[in-house]
Design a protein around this motif. Structure first.
Motif, PDB file in Angstrom:
ATOM      1  N   ILE A 188      -3.174  -1.835   5.817  1.00  0.00           N
ATOM      2  CA  ILE A 188      -4.208  -1.015   5.175  1.00  0.00           C
ATOM      3  C   ILE A 188      -3.828   0.465   5.069  1.00  0.00           C
ATOM      4  N   GLY A 189      -2.589   0.823   5.447  1.00  0.00           N
ATOM      5  CA  GLY A 189      -2.127   2.195   5.293  1.00  0.00           C
ATOM      6  C   GLY A 189      -2.603   3.125   6.394  1.00  0.00           C
ATOM      7  N   GLU A 190      -2.122   4.353   6.340  1.00  0.00           N
ATOM      8  CA  GLU A 190      -2.472   5.340   7.362  1.00  0.00           C
ATOM      9  C   GLU A 190      -3.964   5.621   7.345  1.00  0.00           C
ATOM     10  N   ASN A 191      -4.594   5.404   8.499  1.00  0.00           N
ATOM     11  CA  ASN A 191      -6.045   5.583   8.663  1.00  0.00           C
ATOM     12  C   ASN A 191      -6.843   4.814   7.609  1.00  0.00           C
ATOM     13  N   PHE A 232      -5.456   2.299  12.018  1.00  0.00           N
ATOM     14  CA  PHE A 232      -4.018   2.445  12.190  1.00  0.00           C
ATOM     15  C   PHE A 232      -3.262   1.841  11.014  1.00  0.00           C
ATOM     16  N   ASP A 233      -2.053   2.303  10.829  1.00  0.00           N
ATOM     17  CA  ASP A 233      -1.202   1.821   9.739  1.00  0.00           C
ATOM     18  C   ASP A 233      -0.672   0.443  10.116  1.00  0.00           C
ATOM     19  N   GLU A 234      -1.591  -0.500  10.138  1.00  0.00           N
ATOM     20  CA  GLU A 234      -1.302  -1.876  10.570  1.00  0.00           C
ATOM     21  C   GLU A 234      -2.092  -2.834   9.694  1.00  0.00           C
ATOM     22  N   SER A 235      -1.994  -4.114  10.008  1.00  0.00           N
ATOM     23  CA  SER A 235      -2.751  -5.117   9.259  1.00  0.00           C
ATOM     24  C   SER A 235      -4.225  -5.068   9.629  1.00  0.00           C
ATOM     25  N   VAL A 236      -5.053  -5.683   8.785  1.00  0.00           N
ATOM     26  CA  VAL A 236      -6.487  -5.783   9.072  1.00  0.00           C
ATOM     27  C   VAL A 236      -6.698  -6.511  10.386  1.00  0.00           C
ATOM     28  N   MET A 237      -5.945  -7.587  10.589  1.00  0.00           N
ATOM     29  CA  MET A 237      -6.072  -8.396  11.792  1.00  0.00           C
ATOM     30  C   MET A 237      -5.862  -7.555  13.047  1.00  0.00           C
TER      31      MET A 237
END
Length: 579
Positions: free
Chosen positions: A464-467, A420-425
């Motif tokens: 980490i961006g989209e996918n 997901f377009d979210e943090s690594v955590m």
């Protein structure tokens, strides 16, 4: 009836019924000024005939009545708005939630058969279209019909001949619009399909733009995309043709109603069978009845288009859900397949598959591409349901357990990783909601992720961006493994978990997995034979059947398909070495 016809919730159907009644009342109230105008006309006619009528004395009365009417119309419009527009927006939001909940309960086989762009259009586009239909078209249409019935009875009491002049054109015009429904529905389906193809093509262009540029195919692809977009315009044009033509014809027929009122009413006045004020009254009522119907015929075309969207929603609603018990009382976590058969799109995939994956052991599924390895893992987690046979987890038939309850026992690493377009955590924390930062870091370290996470600008807080577009394929796969480790489930399914890793990364992850998977039921799918050299059991699949079962050493000595695959890969590795 409203609930079934328009795929509404109980509350939505009740709100729509109230909106229809409110619309009918609002239309009836707007007819009252016509009666007031008639009273003024009658007084003027009486005065013109020489009757002593003091018009000035009645001015305060008419002003007062006018103010009351304005207040009544304003209140009626406000009530109608609240019971139509506001209720429609609530129902639309509720409908999206209901569809999302329904999709959550459907087997994964549904999504593999269904185009995702089509599902997105249903949830977003169709629901938005229904907002307009439920807020405007249906209440106005059915409210006008209710008003028409009430007015028809009243006009028939006054003069049945004049009433017929007004009433008859309405059903005739309605039939013309209804007859165009089949052509409109066909055009609407073609229009939706053209739009879906265009959406797919645009999405595909964005997803594959690097490959298109690399092979100098951008112009060729865009030419095809232009054709699909032009087809959308043509289909949209055809989609407007049938309702446009039928609505124009219906409005033309209604105009004949006014002509009939004038001709027949004038003749009755000449013969002394109808008074001039009554003729004026019928003319005013005809206008007040036909005006709403003029709009309604356009709205009826919108309702017909909405029925296509409603049909798509009903198709989802009528899809059989995966249901089961809300508890899973399994004893241990052995996974057993007993004579399992499964077909996909009527093509046999598994034929009489039987084996046991024991707790505390690593069971590897091996075989050529298309042999059914991934299908076995998906059936084990009840992503799909087998056509026949039995699949158990700790002695419990997986078909008897609600899928989300069952999946609490599974941690899965897919071949195609989705991030997901979210943090690594947060991407790793998906494995266990509420896990502490320390637990996330421990899982990442075990999956050999900390090595590349430390190089990221904000470490674990890096988006980490989209996918996971900012990561390499191997790094994305290690994030997925970290998720599975964080979940700490008793059953681990690894579907080509190390496929995108280089030899060094694969070795590190295999070492970590060997230590962390002890005591669990592990099913591993792998094409590279060396990744499963330490497996406790090998199940060899070929053309949907189990052909061999045993340890790696036993199968290597047997000289069957497994031994052939090992020898083939060793030969490929030797030929790839530098000379």
């Amino acid at each position: 009836m409203l609930k079934r016809a328009f795929a509404l919730s109980d509350q939505g159907a009740k709100d729509l019924a109230k909106g229809i009644i409110a619309t009918a009342c609002a239309n009836l109230i707007q007819i009252i000024p016509a009666s007031l105008l008639l009273m003024v006309v009658m007084m003027l006619l009486e005065k013109a005939a020489g009757t002593q009528v003091n018009v000035g004395r009645n001015i305060p009365f008419f002003v007062g009545i006018t103010l009351v009417l304005f207040g009544m119309i304003a209140i009626a419009q406000l009530v109608q708005y609240n019971l139509t527009y506001t209720a429609a927006y609530k129902e639309s939001a509720n409908r999206r939630i209901v569809l999302a909940e329904k999709l959550r309960k459907l087997p994964l086989s549904f999504f593999e058969k269904k185009n995702l762009a089509d599902l997105t259009t249903t949830i977003m586009g169709d629901c938005t279209a229904l907002e307009r239909t439920f807020s405007n078209a249906i209440p106005q249409l059915l409210g006008t019909i209710l008003m028409f019935v009430i007015m028809s009875v009243g006009l028939a009491v006054l003069d049945w001949r004049m009433a017929l002049c007004i009433i008859v054109p309405v059903p005739v015009a309605s039939i013309v619009v209804v007859l165009a429904r089949k052509a409109q529905s066909k055009a609407e389906l073609e229009n939706l399909e053209a739009k879906r193809c265009a959406y797919d093509a645009v999405q595909e262009y964005i997803d594959t733009i690097k490959e298109l540029k690399a092979y100098s195919k951008t112009d060729v692809y865009l030419d095809e995309l232009d054709k699909k977009l032009e087809n959308v315009i043509r289909c949209s044009f055809r989609n407007e043709l049938a309702p446009g033509a039928s609505t124009t014809a219906a409005q033309f027929i209604l105009r004949f109603g006014l002509v009939a009122v004038l001709l027949i009413g004038g003749n009755l006045v000449i013969e002394g069978m109808l008074s001039i004020p009554m003729l004026i009254l019928f003319l005013l009522f005809a206008g007040r009845i036909y005006d709403p119907f003029t709009n309604c015929f356009m709205l009826l075309a919108e309702v017909f288009a909405a029925l296509v969207s409603i049909g798509r929603m009903k198709q989802i609603d009528n899809t059989q859900e995966q249901t089961g018990s809300d508890c899973c009382n399994n004893i241990g976590c052995d996974i057993e397949f007993k004579d399992v058969y499964f077909s996909y799109n009527e093509e046999p995939v598994l034929t009489g598959v039987s084996f046991v994956a024991k707790q505390g052991e690593i069971t590897a599924l091996v075989g050529p591409s298309g042999s059914g390895k991934s299908t076995v893992s998906k059936l084990a987690a009840r992503f799909w349901d087998a056509d026949s046979g039995l699949i158990t987890l700790g002695g419990i038939d997986v078909k008897t357990v609600e899928p989300e309850v069952l999946l609490k026992n599974y941690a899965i690493v897919f071949q195609n990783v989705t991030l997901f377009d979210e943090s690594v955590m947060e991407n790793i924390r998906l494995g266990r909601s509420g896990a502490s930062d320390e637990d996330v870091r421990a899982a990442a370290k075990a999956a050999q992720c900390d090595e590349f996470i430390d190089r990221l600008p904000q470490g674990y807080d890096t988006n980490i961006g989209e996918n996971g577009s900012k990561l390499s394929g191997g790094e994305r796969q290690r994030i997925s493994i970290a998720r599975a480790l964080l979940k700490n489930a008793p059953v681990i399914l690894l579907d080509e978990a190390t496929a995108s890793m280089d030899a060094e990364s694969e070795t590190m992850v295999q070492t970590a997995l060997s230590a962390l998977l002890k005591g669990r039921t592990v099913i591993v799918i792998a094409h590279r034979m060396r990744t499963i050299a330490n497996a406790d059991k090998i199940v060899v699949l070929d053309k949907g059947k189990v052909t061999e079962v045993g340890t790696p050493s036993e199968l290597a000595k047997k000289g069957g398909l497994y031994a052939h695959l090992v020898a083939l890969q060793q030969k490929q590795q030797m030929s790839s070495l530098p000379t």
